[in-house]
Design an enzyme around this catalytic site. Structure first.
Site, short mmCIF file in Angstrom:
data_model
loop_
_atom_site.label_atom_id
_atom_site.label_comp_id
_atom_site.label_asym_id
_atom_site.label_seq_id
_atom_site.Cartn_x
_atom_site.Cartn_y
_atom_site.Cartn_z
CG HIS A 280 41.92 42.11 39.80
ND1 HIS A 280 42.08 43.38 39.30
CD2 HIS A 280 42.88 41.96 40.75
CE1 HIS A 280 43.07 43.99 39.91
NE2 HIS A 280 43.59 43.14 40.80
CG ASP B 149 39.17 44.11 37.80
OD1 ASP B 149 39.03 43.74 38.99
OD2 ASP B 149 40.24 44.52 37.34
CB SER C 18 46.46 44.83 40.91
OG SER C 18 45.44 45.29 41.77
#
Length: 321
Positions: free
Chosen positions: A242, A204, A123
């Protein structure tokens, strides 16, 4: 009098002007060195290994503790030395400050090993190294790979809704179209000599949109070698989201290993034939998976709920304007 004033101005200019070395190294780091040192923790024989050391960087809301039950044991089993860098305030504060921790980590680990550093980040952790490489040019010769797992390279539309009543500085900066991301992605996105692997999932729910290789995570410009890999392009029925993409996913890990063990970025064509059957990466103990995921989710929720909100995005540092 005029000659004296001119001489004084020349002298002041000479004192204040950066040396060529300073210009090549980028702006001076503002974070105290003691804090930078304390944030960097290494495991394995960084100085004596025949492999590049790996720098692990967690995502927003998380700390390096998240790697204890996945990438830490997996890399140890592979005999790969690695280091972690803790971004300030669980990565919730100004990412420009977080980048200084990454700059210091790259320099320190490269110096200790005498080798390039390979970065694996999740991320924000997959995006922030690019800020370091952009504004501290000396780091480019010290990095071999930047491997982003669901990296927020172009931000997320989700943050715009989250930030309407105010939000954490890092959330402001990861909004699609933020001043921070506009500066980051202006000009070249990548640099010669560095290989970039960006792993994304169409599922995601945090970094979005990521429906194809023109989504938020992907990169396309500059002189670096780039591979943008959708997990569903490798395994059409894959269900990684995610968080799992950066912490437990077996296919994402296979792509990481491929990038680390070959010249250039990851190539899905080199993955083992059974890659799509590997739901969990090595190092993840299925017995404790639910407990570890629950702890991670609690940390994320706590940071989102309790971290102080600010009403606007932090101003760009002078060097980025």
């Amino acid at each position: 009098m005029k000659r004296s004033l001119l001489a004084l101005l020349v002298l002041v200019g000479a004192v204040l002007a950066p040396t060529s070395a300073e210009a090549a190294d980028g702006p001076a780091l503002r974070v105290p060195e003691a804090a930078l040192d304390a944030a960097l923790v290494c495991s394995g024989d960084v100085g004596g290994s025949a492999h590049n050391p790996i720098l692990l960087i967690a995502g927003t809301t998380l700390t390096p503790e998240v790697f204890v039950w996945n990438y830490g044991p997996a890399l140890t089993a592979l005999g790969r030395p690695f280091c972690t860098v803790a971004l300030p305030d669980n990565g919730m504060a100004d990412i420009q400050v977080a980048a200084e921790y990454v700059v210091h980590a790259i320099r320190a680990v490269s110096a200790a090993s005498g080798r390039d550093v390979d970065i694996v980040g999740h991320s924000q952790g997959g995006m922030v190294p690019r800020w370091a490489l952009k504004y501290w040019p000396d780091t480019r010769a010290r990095v071999g790979d930047v491997i982003g797992l669901a990296p927020s390279n172009h931000g997320t539309v989700v943050a715009s809704a989250v930030c309407r009543p105010g939000c954490a500085p890092a959330f402001w900066q990861q909004r699609t179209g933020s001043a921070f991301l506009t500066a980051l992605n202006s000009g070249a996105e990548t640099w010669a000599g560095v290989d970039y692997t960006n792993v994304y999932t169409v599922l995601d729910e945090v970094v979005a949109p990521n429906l194809n290789d023109h989504g938020s995570s992907s990169l396309h410009t500059g002189q670096g070698r780039i591979s943008n890999v959708g997990l569903q392009d490798v395994c059409p029925a894959h269900v990684a989201d995610h968080l799992t993409t950066g912490t437990t996913d077996g296919v994402a890990f296979a792509l990481v290993v491929d990038a680390l063990t070959h010249d250039g970025p990851a190539d899905p064509a080199r993955l083992p034939a059974d890659a799509c059957t590997r739901l969990l990466m090595p190092g993840v103990d299925p017995v404790f998976l639910a407990v570890n995921e629950a702890r991670m989710a609690t940390v994320v929720a706590t940071q989102v709920a309790l971290y102080p909100h600010v009403p606007a995005e932090p101003a760009l540092a002078e060097y980025a304007r």
